[in-house]
Design a protein around this motif. Structure first.
Motif, mmCIF file in Angstrom:
data_model
loop_
_atom_site.group_PDB
_atom_site.id
_atom_site.type_symbol
_atom_site.label_atom_id
_atom_site.label_comp_id
_atom_site.label_asym_id
_atom_site.label_seq_id
_atom_site.Cartn_x
_atom_site.Cartn_y
_atom_site.Cartn_z
ATOM 1 N N VAL A 32 0.842 -1.189 0.000
ATOM 2 C CA VAL A 32 0.000 0.000 0.000
ATOM 3 C C VAL A 32 0.884 1.247 0.000
ATOM 4 C CG1 VAL A 32 -1.523 1.350 1.487
ATOM 5 C CG2 VAL A 32 -1.991 -1.071 1.079
ATOM 6 N N LEU A 60 0.225 0.169 -4.627
ATOM 7 C CA LEU A 60 -1.057 0.866 -4.672
ATOM 8 C C LEU A 60 -0.870 2.361 -4.467
ATOM 9 C CD1 LEU A 60 -3.284 -1.453 -2.484
ATOM 10 C CD2 LEU A 60 -2.922 -1.504 -4.933
ATOM 11 N N ASN A 69 -3.573 5.954 -3.656
ATOM 12 C CA ASN A 69 -4.892 6.224 -3.103
ATOM 13 C C ASN A 69 -5.508 7.458 -3.748
ATOM 14 O OD1 ASN A 69 -6.999 6.426 -1.126
ATOM 15 N ND2 ASN A 69 -5.701 5.071 0.082
ATOM 16 N N LEU A 125 -1.751 0.410 -8.960
ATOM 17 C CA LEU A 125 -3.217 0.266 -8.905
ATOM 18 C C LEU A 125 -3.730 1.333 -7.939
ATOM 19 C CD1 LEU A 125 -5.263 -3.006 -8.424
ATOM 20 C CD2 LEU A 125 -5.645 -1.066 -6.886
ATOM 21 N N SER A 174 -10.675 3.678 -5.862
ATOM 22 C CA SER A 174 -11.477 4.743 -6.485
ATOM 23 C C SER A 174 -11.799 5.874 -5.521
ATOM 24 C CB SER A 174 -12.793 4.132 -6.972
ATOM 25 O OG SER A 174 -13.368 3.403 -5.886
ATOM 26 N N TYR A 226 -14.193 4.076 -0.598
ATOM 27 C CA TYR A 226 -13.913 3.524 0.731
ATOM 28 C C TYR A 226 -13.267 4.583 1.617
ATOM 29 C CZ TYR A 226 -12.016 0.233 4.187
ATOM 30 O OH TYR A 226 -11.694 -0.439 5.348
ATOM 31 N N GLN A 227 -12.321 5.343 1.033
ATOM 32 C CA GLN A 227 -11.593 6.319 1.835
ATOM 33 C C GLN A 227 -12.538 7.455 2.265
ATOM 34 O OE1 GLN A 227 -10.432 5.094 -1.106
ATOM 35 N NE2 GLN A 227 -8.975 3.714 -0.142
ATOM 36 N N ASP A 259 -17.472 2.672 -5.897
ATOM 37 C CA ASP A 259 -18.444 1.769 -5.269
ATOM 38 C C ASP A 259 -18.711 2.209 -3.841
ATOM 39 O OD1 ASP A 259 -15.896 1.216 -4.268
ATOM 40 O OD2 ASP A 259 -16.440 -0.855 -3.806
ATOM 41 N N CYS A 291 -18.471 0.515 -0.252
ATOM 42 C CA CYS A 291 -18.090 -0.664 0.522
ATOM 43 C C CYS A 291 -19.019 -0.708 1.723
ATOM 44 C CB CYS A 291 -16.638 -0.543 0.981
ATOM 45 S SG CYS A 291 -16.170 -1.825 2.150
ATOM 46 N N GLY A 296 -16.109 -5.159 -0.048
ATOM 47 C CA GLY A 296 -17.060 -5.342 1.041
ATOM 48 C C GLY A 296 -16.669 -6.397 2.047
ATOM 49 N N VAL A 329 -13.879 -6.172 6.612
ATOM 50 C CA VAL A 329 -14.408 -4.948 7.241
ATOM 51 C C VAL A 329 -14.930 -5.262 8.640
ATOM 52 C CG1 VAL A 329 -14.947 -3.634 5.158
ATOM 53 C CG2 VAL A 329 -16.583 -5.352 5.981
ATOM 54 N N TYR A 373 -9.155 -9.917 -7.518
ATOM 55 C CA TYR A 373 -8.463 -9.082 -6.530
ATOM 56 C C TYR A 373 -9.356 -8.965 -5.309
ATOM 57 C CZ TYR A 373 -7.081 -4.452 -4.580
ATOM 58 O OH TYR A 373 -6.741 -3.399 -3.766
ATOM 59 N N GLY A 391 -8.199 -5.376 0.483
ATOM 60 C CA GLY A 391 -7.971 -5.166 1.921
ATOM 61 C C GLY A 391 -7.594 -6.423 2.679
ATOM 62 N N ASP A 426 -4.182 -6.803 -1.190
ATOM 63 C CA ASP A 426 -3.538 -5.603 -0.615
ATOM 64 C C ASP A 426 -3.934 -5.520 0.849
ATOM 65 O OD1 ASP A 426 -6.348 -4.119 -1.104
ATOM 66 O OD2 ASP A 426 -5.104 -2.928 0.261
ATOM 67 N N VAL A 434 -2.903 -3.037 4.670
ATOM 68 C CA VAL A 434 -2.014 -2.083 5.333
ATOM 69 C C VAL A 434 -1.238 -2.749 6.476
ATOM 70 C CG1 VAL A 434 -3.395 -0.045 4.775
ATOM 71 C CG2 VAL A 434 -3.860 -1.307 6.885
#
Ligand code: 726
Length: 376
Positions: free
Chosen positions: A34, A58, A60, A90, A93, A96-97, A146, A148, A221, A224, A249, A252, A271, A273
């Motif tokens: 990440v 990745l 962000n 990569l 989008s 999520y953030q 999207d 999540c 999704g 989480v 893929y 998270g 991916d 963190v």
């Protein structure tokens, strides 16, 4: 982008493959470090390439859009030129953030309004503008816009959210397919399967995403807060529906054990963190198990951190030395631990690839899942 399947495992749904992009090839299964704000925290690009052997990292969208901003990135000629990472990138989008960082829950059909977590300025992400933003950042693989869904969430919320994500996906595809890359190389758009932890919704979402016939597909999704068993159940249900000749893929994910279990379920890209974030707190993943380097027991252990994974930092520095640096809050602690943890994650998926090719992945995986989860 092209994906060629390599060898399929006989005992599990694991497989090897090669992702061919304009910035180089990626051997799967693969872990993607990440690199939130144009940097994999505490690690040089040279170390990513030579010591960690990262093949793709990745970026962000949410962070890069806010800082350094699109004008700087465009003037630089895109993110690869800006941070000097000339291999594949990569970007997520931003959805999520926005939900997790800007704390925004104002989701409308049009898109999401949010306030910057940096200066409180107001912004809006829509399916169309996050395609344009990711075109400008210039990642080789970009993600659809999207929602999540949180865990847990009501069935009705999950269904409405999934249907909104599907409508947003159609808008992403329309925008992406009618615009060009800005820097002379091709980019590809991955759609994202949602449906929370409801089997019928997951099935419906996977079938819809598969019908879009894109060059790769993501499973969203998950990871989480749901129990691991639920993550595995939903992942297997979705990988059984997504086309086998396209990369899958799982976003998270996750711990070393999660990754091995999901490779066995047919996932190709991961991916998380954890390797970098946990490194900064002194939590090391090793081929023998998990180490809390702050623990007194490592005070006079002058053995290397983990020579088995064959990279510089894990072989050159001792546990005692890294413990000293960590409790002294030395900057070098974060650097050594981050390089080591990322090198371990890349080593682990590389080993998985070798054992799929050797035909003994199933047995190796069961043994390694126990080993990498051991608290040392
Ligand atoms: C942890 N469980 C986890 N992470 C999910 C991310 C974000 C991945 C994202 O997670 C961090 O952002 C917060 C990383 O930055 C710190 C991003 O790397 C740049 C990474 O982007 C791919 C999801 N992203 C989308 N668009 N859709 C998802 O359904 C989804 C699910 C996730 N589960």
């Amino acid at each position: 982008m092209k994906f060629t399947l390599g060898k399929k495992d006989t005992q599990t749904k694991a497989r090897t493959g090669t992702l061919i992009t304009d910035h180089g090839d990626i051997q799967t299964p693969i872990f993607m470090p990440v690199g939130t704000a144009a940097t994999v925290k505490a690690v040089h690009q040279r170390e990513l390439k030579d010591d960690i052997k990262a093949q793709i990292i990745l970026g962000n969208t949410y962070h890069l859009y806010l800082r350094p901003g699109l004008d700087i990135l465009e003037k630089a000629g895109g993110l690869h030129k800006f941070n000097g990472w000339d291999r594949p990138i990569l970007t997520d989008s931003g959805g999520y953030q926005v939900f997790s960082l800007a704390g925004t829950r104002k989701i409308k059909e049009e898109g999401v309004m949010f306030k910057s977590h940096i200066d409180g300025s107001k912004h809006e992400f829509t399916p169309e503008n996050v395609m344009d933003i990711q075109r400008t950042i210039g990642a080789d693989i970009i993600m659809a816009f999207d929602e999540c869904t949180p865990y847990p969430c009501e069935y009705g919320y999950a269904r409405n959210s999934m249907e909104l994500t599907h409508r947003w996906l159609k808008r992403c595809i329309n925008r992406f397919d009618t615009t060009e890359g800005k820097y002379g190389y091709s980019q590809t758009l991955f759609p994202i399967v949602q449906g929370s932890v409801y089997k019928d919704l997951r099935k419906q979402s996977a079938e819809f995403i598969a019908s879009c016939d894109r060059e790769g597909n993501a499973i969203g999704g998950l990871s989480v807060g749901e129990p691991a068993e639920m993550m595995y159940e939903m992942t297997e249900l979705v990988t059984d529906i997504l086309p086998s000749d396209k990369p899958r893929y799982l976003m998270g994910v996750g711990t070393p054990a999660n990754i091995l279990e999901c490779i066995a379920l047919g996932v190709d890209m991961f991916d998380c963190v954890m390797p970098t974030r946990n490194a900064r707190n002194g939590m090391l993943f090793t081929s023998e198990g998990i180490i809390n380097i702050r623990n007194e027991k490592w005070k006079d252990d002058f053995n290397p951190i983990d020579p088995a994974i064959g990279n510089y930092a894990s072989t050159f520095y001792s546990k005692a030395y890294l413990r000293h640096l960590t409790i002294s809050k030395e900057i070098l602690a974060a650097q050594i631990a981050s390089i080591h943890n990322l090198a371990f994650y890349l080593w682990l998926v590389g080993q998985a690839r070798e054992h799929i090719l050797a035909g003994d992945f199933g047995v190796w995986k069961d043994h390694m899942v126990k080993k990498v989860s051991t608290r040392l």
